[in-house]
Design a protein around this motif. Structure first.
Motif, PDB file in Angstrom:
ATOM      1  N   ARG A   1       0.811  -1.355  -0.090  1.00  0.00           N
ATOM      2  CA  ARG A   1      -0.193   0.010  -0.012  1.00  0.00           C
ATOM      3  C   ARG A   1       0.834   1.204   0.065  1.00  0.00           C
ATOM      4  O   ARG A   1       1.971   1.386   0.602  1.00  0.00           O
ATOM      5  CB  ARG A   1      -0.896   0.007   1.245  1.00  0.00           C
ATOM      6  CG  ARG A   1      -1.974  -1.031   1.213  1.00  0.00           C
ATOM      7  CD  ARG A   1      -3.220  -0.613   0.463  1.00  0.00           C
ATOM      8  NE  ARG A   1      -4.045  -1.805   0.247  1.00  0.00           N
ATOM      9  CZ  ARG A   1      -5.437  -1.550  -0.163  1.00  0.00           C
ATOM     10  NH1 ARG A   1      -5.664  -0.261  -0.487  1.00  0.00           N
ATOM     11  NH2 ARG A   1      -6.156  -2.525  -0.367  1.00  0.00           N
ATOM     12  N   SER A   2       0.351   2.201  -0.730  1.00  0.00           N
ATOM     13  CA  SER A   2       1.114   3.489  -0.711  1.00  0.00           C
ATOM     14  C   SER A   2       0.284   4.691   0.183  1.00  0.00           C
ATOM     15  O   SER A   2      -0.877   4.281   0.373  1.00  0.00           O
ATOM     16  CB  SER A   2       1.227   3.942  -2.208  1.00  0.00           C
ATOM     17  OG  SER A   2      -0.289   4.459  -2.808  1.00  0.00           O
ATOM     18  N   ALA A   3       0.851   5.903   0.122  1.00  0.00           N
ATOM     19  CA  ALA A   3       0.256   6.712   1.043  1.00  0.00           C
ATOM     20  C   ALA A   3      -0.745   7.571   0.122  1.00  0.00           C
ATOM     21  O   ALA A   3      -1.608   8.291   0.715  1.00  0.00           O
ATOM     22  CB  ALA A   3       1.243   7.780   1.650  1.00  0.00           C
ATOM     23  N   VAL A   4      -0.806   7.402  -1.140  1.00  0.00           N
ATOM     24  CA  VAL A   4      -1.614   8.090  -2.184  1.00  0.00           C
ATOM     25  C   VAL A   4      -2.877   7.524  -2.202  1.00  0.00           C
ATOM     26  O   VAL A   4      -3.091   6.414  -2.354  1.00  0.00           O
ATOM     27  CB  VAL A   4      -1.087   8.371  -3.617  1.00  0.00           C
ATOM     28  CG1 VAL A   4      -1.920   8.791  -4.435  1.00  0.00           C
ATOM     29  CG2 VAL A   4       0.157   8.661  -3.372  1.00  0.00           C
ATOM     30  N   PRO A   5      -4.141   8.096  -2.098  1.00  0.00           N
ATOM     31  CA  PRO A   5      -5.396   7.423  -1.733  1.00  0.00           C
ATOM     32  C   PRO A   5      -5.807   6.867  -3.018  1.00  0.00           C
ATOM     33  O   PRO A   5      -5.340   7.662  -4.110  1.00  0.00           O
ATOM     34  CB  PRO A   5      -6.265   8.602  -1.243  1.00  0.00           C
ATOM     35  CG  PRO A   5      -5.505   9.854  -0.725  1.00  0.00           C
ATOM     36  CD  PRO A   5      -3.966   9.724  -1.054  1.00  0.00           C
ATOM     37  N   HIS A   6      -6.520   5.946  -3.210  1.00  0.00           N
ATOM     38  CA  HIS A   6      -7.031   5.277  -4.478  1.00  0.00           C
ATOM     39  C   HIS A   6      -8.395   5.150  -4.401  1.00  0.00           C
ATOM     40  O   HIS A   6      -8.944   4.454  -3.517  1.00  0.00           O
ATOM     41  CB  HIS A   6      -6.087   3.900  -4.482  1.00  0.00           C
ATOM     42  CG  HIS A   6      -6.322   2.996  -5.906  1.00  0.00           C
ATOM     43  ND1 HIS A   6      -5.167   2.813  -6.411  1.00  0.00           N
ATOM     44  CD2 HIS A   6      -7.449   2.551  -6.564  1.00  0.00           C
ATOM     45  CE1 HIS A   6      -5.568   1.962  -7.549  1.00  0.00           C
ATOM     46  NE2 HIS A   6      -6.902   2.097  -7.493  1.00  0.00           N
ATOM     47  N   VAL A   7      -9.117   5.867  -5.374  1.00  0.00           N
ATOM     48  CA  VAL A   7     -10.447   5.809  -5.472  1.00  0.00           C
ATOM     49  C   VAL A   7     -11.035   5.005  -6.796  1.00  0.00           C
ATOM     50  O   VAL A   7     -10.355   5.380  -7.692  1.00  0.00           O
ATOM     51  CB  VAL A   7     -11.077   7.117  -5.484  1.00  0.00           C
ATOM     52  CG1 VAL A   7     -12.570   7.180  -5.618  1.00  0.00           C
ATOM     53  CG2 VAL A   7     -10.589   7.634  -4.133  1.00  0.00           C
ATOM     54  N   LEU A   8     -11.937   4.010  -6.749  1.00  0.00           N
ATOM     55  CA  LEU A   8     -12.523   3.434  -7.963  1.00  0.00           C
ATOM     56  C   LEU A   8     -14.244   3.822  -7.991  1.00  0.00           C
ATOM     57  O   LEU A   8     -14.672   3.713  -6.767  1.00  0.00           O
ATOM     58  CB  LEU A   8     -12.318   1.907  -7.559  1.00  0.00           C
ATOM     59  CG  LEU A   8     -13.169   0.786  -8.569  1.00  0.00           C
ATOM     60  CD1 LEU A   8     -12.441   1.209 -10.033  1.00  0.00           C
ATOM     61  CD2 LEU A   8     -13.052  -0.530  -7.992  1.00  0.00           C
ATOM     62  N   PHE A   9     -14.521   4.297  -9.085  1.00  0.00           N
ATOM     63  CA  PHE A   9     -15.988   4.691  -9.676  1.00  0.00           C
ATOM     64  C   PHE A   9     -16.388   3.400 -10.311  1.00  0.00           C
ATOM     65  O   PHE A   9     -15.718   3.165 -11.418  1.00  0.00           O
ATOM     66  CB  PHE A   9     -15.868   6.061 -10.080  1.00  0.00           C
ATOM     67  CG  PHE A   9     -15.654   7.050  -9.400  1.00  0.00           C
ATOM     68  CD1 PHE A   9     -16.448   7.850  -8.555  1.00  0.00           C
ATOM     69  CD2 PHE A   9     -14.532   7.667  -9.453  1.00  0.00           C
ATOM     70  CE1 PHE A   9     -16.318   8.626  -7.849  1.00  0.00           C
ATOM     71  CE2 PHE A   9     -14.070   8.706  -8.779  1.00  0.00           C
ATOM     72  CZ  PHE A   9     -15.009   9.470  -7.707  1.00  0.00           C
ATOM     73  N   VAL A  10     -17.566   3.100  -9.801  1.00  0.00           N
ATOM     74  CA  VAL A  10     -18.332   1.649 -10.561  1.00  0.00           C
ATOM     75  C   VAL A  10     -19.490   2.056 -11.070  1.00  0.00           C
ATOM     76  O   VAL A  10     -20.484   2.364  -9.998  1.00  0.00           O
ATOM     77  CB  VAL A  10     -18.322   0.484  -9.803  1.00  0.00           C
ATOM     78  CG1 VAL A  10     -18.559  -0.375 -10.595  1.00  0.00           C
ATOM     79  CG2 VAL A  10     -16.647   0.182  -9.313  1.00  0.00           C
ATOM     80  N   CYS A  11     -19.933   1.995 -12.274  1.00  0.00           N
ATOM     81  CA  CYS A  11     -21.579   1.889 -12.740  1.00  0.00           C
ATOM     82  C   CYS A  11     -21.692   0.816 -13.782  1.00  0.00           C
ATOM     83  O   CYS A  11     -20.865  -0.087 -13.747  1.00  0.00           O
ATOM     84  CB  CYS A  11     -21.673   3.396 -13.309  1.00  0.00           C
ATOM     85  SG  CYS A  11     -20.835   3.671 -14.964  1.00  0.00           S
ATOM     86  N   VAL A  12     -22.920   0.715 -14.330  1.00  0.00           N
ATOM     87  CA  VAL A  12     -23.079  -0.307 -14.952  1.00  0.00           C
ATOM     88  C   VAL A  12     -22.179  -0.444 -16.401  1.00  0.00           C
ATOM     89  O   VAL A  12     -21.425  -1.507 -16.494  1.00  0.00           O
ATOM     90  CB  VAL A  12     -24.392  -0.314 -15.535  1.00  0.00           C
ATOM     91  CG1 VAL A  12     -24.894  -1.579 -16.416  1.00  0.00           C
ATOM     92  CG2 VAL A  12     -25.355  -0.401 -14.035  1.00  0.00           C
ATOM     93  N   ALA A  13     -22.298   0.574 -17.236  1.00  0.00           N
ATOM     94  CA  ALA A  13     -21.832   0.621 -18.390  1.00  0.00           C
ATOM     95  C   ALA A  13     -20.197   1.289 -18.593  1.00  0.00           C
ATOM     96  O   ALA A  13     -19.628   1.241 -19.391  1.00  0.00           O
ATOM     97  CB  ALA A  13     -22.429   1.394 -19.410  1.00  0.00           C
ATOM     98  N   ASN A  14     -19.871   2.024 -17.313  1.00  0.00           N
ATOM     99  CA  ASN A  14     -18.615   2.787 -17.565  1.00  0.00           C
ATOM    100  C   ASN A  14     -18.626   3.688 -18.446  1.00  0.00           C
ATOM    101  O   ASN A  14     -17.408   3.740 -19.172  1.00  0.00           O
ATOM    102  CB  ASN A  14     -17.493   1.879 -17.435  1.00  0.00           C
ATOM    103  CG  ASN A  14     -16.102   2.417 -17.103  1.00  0.00           C
ATOM    104  OD1 ASN A  14     -15.118   2.242 -17.570  1.00  0.00           O
ATOM    105  ND2 ASN A  14     -16.037   3.504 -16.346  1.00  0.00           N
ATOM    106  N   ALA A  15     -19.736   4.191 -18.816  1.00  0.00           N
ATOM    107  CA  ALA A  15     -19.741   5.057 -19.983  1.00  0.00           C
ATOM    108  C   ALA A  15     -20.380   6.336 -19.827  1.00  0.00           C
ATOM    109  O   ALA A  15     -20.460   7.163 -20.676  1.00  0.00           O
ATOM    110  CB  ALA A  15     -20.567   4.404 -21.273  1.00  0.00           C
TER     111      ALA A  15
END
Length: 309
Positions: free
Chosen positions: A176-190
């Motif tokens: 793990r790094s100190a930089v935050p990691h964010v993931l956005f998820v929807c259905v189509a990723n469009a």
């Protein structure tokens, strides 16, 4: 359906009701040789070989896979009588696992050679990841993107970008790094997830690692959203959701895709109820962007505020 048949099907479905077993089946199905050994599966899932052997035995006991010993290793294949059912299952719930040979790649000469070269180029950037694993990630990434209609012309270029992100995620999981990691998820990723990711990257710069993915990715970004992405300087394309992307994240934001994300301890999960821009009017798209913009600013403030969760 007779009682014996119903009992047999129920036992098979019960055997499938485990994430590791489903991942093992998808790995076997997506392998170019249509088979895999315990070492292959344990390497990609970060699970011990005895644990993998136990789960494969469960699948074998109900007839879903066959086993063949060669030297010190046992190789598993999907049973011929279940190949159709397994393919239908994977195509319905996890289309990225369909073998590369089963999707159209017309116009791409010598694709296997190009993917091997790509893996060779990426390997030195990730010395902590085995050469075989890098190659598997590259080929699986190509399969996932090729399965999405319209991604043949630029398949190799997009595979390099997608595979590099996945390898970065794998490296992050192990350290793990100190930089935050964010993931956005929807259905189509469009639409929503792409817009949220672009806005967060716009405001955060390199202070946050941003990813987006879809549970059933579309071929292209929705045109109304593409205009906003161009304005923000985001070069985006739809990508399938992977387990590693979730495991690497500090924060996972879901946007209208239900409970598709696996849940792991230590990860912060939020669900944003925002409109879908796919069929919205220009005014509606602007309102959705404004809503997401406000949420993204609040999220960014929490990421940089000690003690926030």
């Amino acid at each position: 359906m007779s009682a014996p048949a119903a009992d047999h099907v129920a036992r098979a479905l019960k055997a499938l009701a485990d994430p590791l077993r489903l991942r093992a089946l998808s790995l076997i199905a997506s392998s170019p040789t249509r088979e895999a050994c315990v070492c292959d599966i344990s390497e990609l899932t970060d699970v011990s070989q005895p644990t993998v052997s136990h789960h494969l035995k469960v699948l074998k006991d109900v007839g879903l896979v066959t086993a063949e010993r060669r030297g010190t290793w046992v190789y598993y294949r999907i049973s011929p009588e279940y190949s159709g059912a397994v393919r239908s299952l994977l195509e319905s719930f996890a289309p990225a696992t369909v073998p590369l040979g089963a999707v159209p790649t017309e116009g791409i000469a010598d694709l296997d050679h190009m993917l091997d070269r790509l893996a060779a180029d990426l390997g030195p950037r990730f010395p902590e990841i085995s050469t075989k694993r890098v190659r598997d990630v590259v080929r699986d990434s190509a399969t996932a993107l090729a399965r999405t209609a319209g991604l043949t012309t630029h398949l190799v270029v997009l595979t390099e970008r997608f595979a590099r992100q996945r390898l970065e995620d794998l490296a992050r999981i192990d350290g793990r790094s100190a930089v935050p990691h964010v993931l956005f998820v929807c259905v189509a990723n469009a639409g929503r997830s792409q817009l949220a990711a672009a806005l967060l990257e716009h405001y955060a710069g390199e202070s946050v690692v941003v990813r987006s993915a879809g549970s059933a990715p579309a071929a292209t970004v929705h045109p109304p959203v593409q205009a906003s992405l161009d304005e923000l300087g985001a070069d985006a394309f739809p990508k399938p959701l992977t387990d590693d992307a979730v495991r690497a994240a500090d924060v996972v934001i879901t946007m209208g895709c239900g409970d598709v994300c696996p849940t792991y301890p230590g990860i912060r999960y939020e669900d944003w109820a925002v409109g879908d821009p796919a069929l919205a009017s220009p005014e509606g798209v602007a309102a959705i962007r404004a809503d997401i913009d406000t949420r993204v600013r609040t999220l960014l403030a929490s990421l940089h505020s000690p003690g926030e969760s």
